[in-house]
Design an enzyme around this catalytic site. Structure first.
Site, short mmCIF file in Angstrom:
data_model
loop_
_atom_site.label_atom_id
_atom_site.label_comp_id
_atom_site.label_asym_id
_atom_site.label_seq_id
_atom_site.Cartn_x
_atom_site.Cartn_y
_atom_site.Cartn_z
N SER A 251 -37.07 91.07 9.98
CA SER A 251 -37.22 91.58 11.35
C SER A 251 -35.89 91.46 12.06
O SER A 251 -34.91 90.97 11.49
CB SER A 251 -38.29 90.77 12.10
OG SER A 251 -37.76 89.49 12.41
N LYS A 252 -35.86 91.88 13.30
CA LYS A 252 -34.63 91.88 14.09
C LYS A 252 -33.99 90.49 14.15
O LYS A 252 -32.78 90.37 14.29
CB LYS A 252 -34.92 92.36 15.52
CG LYS A 252 -35.23 93.85 15.58
CD LYS A 252 -34.42 94.53 16.69
CE LYS A 252 -34.63 96.03 16.69
NZ LYS A 252 -35.89 96.40 17.38
N ARG A 253 -34.83 89.45 14.04
CA ARG A 253 -34.29 88.09 14.08
C ARG A 253 -33.24 87.88 12.98
O ARG A 253 -32.36 87.05 13.10
CB ARG A 253 -35.41 87.05 13.85
CG ARG A 253 -36.21 86.72 15.08
CD ARG A 253 -37.23 85.65 14.74
NE ARG A 253 -38.06 86.03 13.60
CZ ARG A 253 -38.11 85.39 12.46
NH1 ARG A 253 -37.38 84.32 12.26
NH2 ARG A 253 -38.91 85.81 11.49
N GLY A 255 -31.16 90.10 11.90
CA GLY A 255 -30.01 91.00 12.03
C GLY A 255 -30.51 92.42 12.16
O GLY A 255 -31.67 92.66 12.48
#
Ligand code: GLU
Length: 451
Positions: A251-253, A255
């Site tokens: 996920s965006k966490r 990168g």
């Protein structure tokens, strides 16, 4: 029978690296099996779908070079390949199934469904909804005739099981006792994903569905629906999800997940394809890392795809990008970096171009992502902006650093023929005289010149 596969993204977000891998596997399967790669637009979620996302998906599939043979934006025998243009067809199928007794109008309210599930749990029976909270046939007919809105549910045949062999995961068995009579048409006449996706797969003659593991539990529903339509179900292959280095769903966490971010950061489509392919596919040899798309197009097969979760490792991707950058023709590399260099330093004049051309082969060897190049060559194009502090402390601001710089100045002043061999001789002579290793003696010069 011609192999027909499809990539069916919902335009509710930018092209995600995980979706790009699904597209790539479909593309590769089609190419390696002489098949047809179809692109579809699953835009039934009108509130979340947008033209911007749709265009992003098309743009990045093309950037990766995953050209589809048929479907959305290129055409074919089946219209626009966009689900929002096919509501009439989905309604026709849903109503036809009602006529055949394979689906039914449902009036059960959320409260009634909840009560059904609670009673089933209390009694220790299956909580999968089986239509038993519905009014009798006569009442249904009356309420429909009176124009009351109702959803249409698919009637799961009970008892029963659906079995299939997943090309990645092996034999799968789903007991119908665990499957709800699911909604296929909403009361506003819009199709659910299950209906639209299955009708499209049947109508477009899809022979193999390659998609993410998150959709595995939908597959028995799709197989039953397909059979109810009187068609032969496709084969299925469900790909494991991508994980971040911490083992959690990517996920965006972790990168960037949008393909556009990788292009903007200087990644090459060739490296992206190679890296994404190896997230699950071993190429038949675990040791082999560098396999260009043109070769994968011949070699790809699902038998070498693992069902284990694949970890998306940005460091490995960066390394692989460096490998593809080193393999670029020098002229292609120069053409790719010139705009980035000119963005940073303005249009180059002839002497600057000459200096850039001279240094680029050396820079190409050590570049991992293209935008790094502007930083690396800046010292040749304009005044030095300053020194990297860590490098200064480590290499220059040391007893050996002083000695090396003074020695280098003296040695270079004595050079008469200014060419690589003579300069090299002069500096190596200085190292020998001052008893300095190449590392201790040359690093200070590099820092002093390049910053
Ligand atoms: N449209 C679905 C999605 O974007 C995939 C549909 C499918 O592959 O069956 O997740």
């Amino acid at each position: 029978m011609t192999v027909r596969v499809r990539f069916a993204p919902s335009p509710t977000g930018y092209l995600h690296v995980g979706a790009a891998r699904t597209a790539l596997y479909n593309y590769l399967f089609a190419r390696s099996h002489g098949g047809v790669f179809v692109l579809r637009s699953d835009d039934t979620d009108e509130a979340r779908s947008s033209e911007e996302y749709q265009n992003d998906i098309l743009e990045y599939l093309r950037w990766l070079g995953l050209q589809w043979d048929e479907g959305y934006a290129v055409g074919g025998d089946h219209g626009t390949y966009r689900q929002s243009d096919r509501y009439d067809r989905y309604r026709e199928v849903a109503r036809g199934l009602v006529d055949e007794g394979k689906a039914y109008y449902s009036f059960a309210s959320p409260e009634q469904l909840e009560a059904f599930k609670k009673a089933a749990r209390d009694a220790g029976t299956s909580p999968a909804y089986d239509g038993s909270a519905e009014p009798g046939a006569e009442e249904v007919a009356e309420r429909i005739a009176a124009g009351e809105p109702a959803v249409i549910r698919f009637r799961i045949p009970r008892p029963g099981v659906t079995e299939f062999t997943d090309a990645v995961r092996g034999n799968m068995t789903f007991d119908h006792a665990q499957v709800d009579d699911f909604v296929i048409l909403r009361s506003d006449g819009s199709p659910t994903y299950h209906l639209a996706s299955t009708v499209d797969d049947v109508d477009y003659g899809i022979t193999l569905v390659i998609r993410g593991e998150d959709l595995l539990s939908s597959t028995p529903k799709h197989i039953l629906l397909t059979q109810a339509m009187g068609a032969e179900p496709a084969s299925y292959a469900h790909l494991s999800l991508l994980m971040g280095p911490d083992g959690k769903k990517l996920s965006k966490r972790h990168g960037d997940t949008a393909m556009s971010a990788y292009r903007n950061a200087g990644y090459l489509p060739e490296a992206m394809n190679n890296y994404l392919a190896l997230l699950g596919w071993s190429g038949g040899d675990d040791e082999e890392d560098i396999i260009p798309l043109s070769e994968m197009e011949h070699r790809f097969d699902l038998s070498a795809v693992s069902k284990n979760p694949a970890v998306f490792d940005p460091k490995k991707l960066e390394w692989m990008n460096g490998v593809y950058i080193r393999e670029m023709d020098a002229e292609d590399f120069a053409a790719a970096v010139l705009p980035l260099v000119e963005e940073a330093f303005g249009q180059l004049d002839a002497p600057q171009r000459k200096r850039l051309d001279a240094i680029l082969p050396h820079v190409q060897e050590r570049t991992k992502v293209l935008p790094e190049v502007a930083d690396q060559v800046g010292f040749l194009l304009g005044p030095l902006e300053g020194y990297d502090e860590t490098s200064w402390e480590k290499a220059v601001d040391t007893p050996e650093g002083r000695v090396a710089l003074d020695g280098a100045i003296a040695a270079l002043e004595a050079v008469e023929t200014w060419d690589t061999a003579t300069i090299d001789d002069a500096l190596r002579g200085m190292l020998a005289e001052e008893e300095l290793s190449a590392r201790k003696g040359l690093q200070p010069i590099r820092v002093a010149i390049s910053g």
